[in-house]
Motif scaffolding. Structure first.
Motif, short mmCIF file in Angstrom:
data_model
loop_
_atom_site.label_atom_id
_atom_site.label_comp_id
_atom_site.label_asym_id
_atom_site.label_seq_id
_atom_site.Cartn_x
_atom_site.Cartn_y
_atom_site.Cartn_z
N ASP A 121 -6.19 2.80 -7.40
CA ASP A 121 -5.65 1.51 -6.61
C ASP A 121 -6.55 0.31 -7.01
O ASP A 121 -6.02 -0.79 -6.73
N HIS A 132 0.92 -1.28 0.03
CA HIS A 132 0.11 0.11 -0.20
C HIS A 132 1.01 1.29 -0.09
O HIS A 132 0.42 2.41 -0.56
N LYS A 161 -4.93 -3.40 -7.38
CA LYS A 161 -5.29 -4.68 -6.72
C LYS A 161 -5.66 -5.58 -7.55
O LYS A 161 -5.41 -6.83 -7.39
N LYS A 221 3.43 1.79 -1.94
CA LYS A 221 3.74 1.86 -3.29
C LYS A 221 5.18 2.36 -3.49
O LYS A 221 5.40 3.21 -4.07
#
Length: 212
Positions: free
Chosen positions: A172, A114, A176, A116
């Protein structure tokens, strides 16, 4: 010896993850000094001890870094992986062992994903910082200094990846889907379709960074 968790807590206090894109070196230096002072560590006289050098490295590398990578690097087992790789000039072994550790620690792995961050690049920067700190001790214990280039891509690609990703945000749902593909498919192609200027190159660049 100061606990690594204490070090990262002080870093979060004085130099949490930066919201701005560029942090000036003067800002970093000031933050490092504040953290070292809080921890009662001498900025110029570093004790010739692996744990101490690792502690200084956490500080000098860790200011303004994402909390997730600090939570990873403060783990004792990660320090042990690092020192083994450093001693054997096996930087990629450190990357692989760290990935195995993350695969057994899903919560921390999720934090890393998350955030990144460019995972290999962060481990490379940490190793380079350790080498710089080790040189300050002037001890032969840390010599010969290892080759700590952990990027499997040619150096000229680093600038391109940075340029494509430095201002990128959002999407996002795409990442995912990419992570789900990596997790469920042993091979194959993941296709990203979009109009010109919609961020396909940036998604590809970030996608390579997220794969753990």
């Amino acid at each position: 010896m100061i606990e690594f968790a204490v070090i990262t807590s002080v870093i979060k206090k004085y130099a949490p993850q930066a919201s701005q894109i560029i942090i000036k070196q003067a800002q970093k230096n000031e933050a490092v000094i504040k953290v070292l002072q809080e921890l009662k560590l001498n900025p110029t006289q570093i004790i010739d001890d692996v744990d101490t050098v690792y502690a200084y490295t956490l500080v000098k590398y860790g200011v303004f870094k994402p909390e997730a990578i600090l939570n990873l690097l403060r783990e004792k087992v990660i320090k042990d992986f690092f020192w083994d790789a450093y001693s054997n000039n096996a930087g990629f072994g450190f990357v692989e062992n760290t990935k195995k550790f993350l695969n057994q620690n899903s919560e921390l792995k999720t934090q890393i994903i998350h955030s990144k961050i460019n995972f290999s690049a962060e481990l490379e920067e940490f190793g380079e910082t350790f080498i710089a700190v080790a040189k300050q001790t002037k001890s032969s214990k840390y010599q010969p200094y290892p080759d700590w280039n952990l990027d499997v891509y040619p150096k000229e690609f680093k600038a391109l990846i940075f340029e494509k990703t430095r201002l990128f945000c959002g999407r996002d749902f795409v990442f995912k889907a990419i992570n789900k593909f990596f997790a469920t498919q042993p091979k194959g192609y993941f296709t990203v379709i979009g109009d010109a200027g919609m961020g396909k190159s940036a998604i590809a660049a970030i996608g390579h960074k997220l794969r753990l």
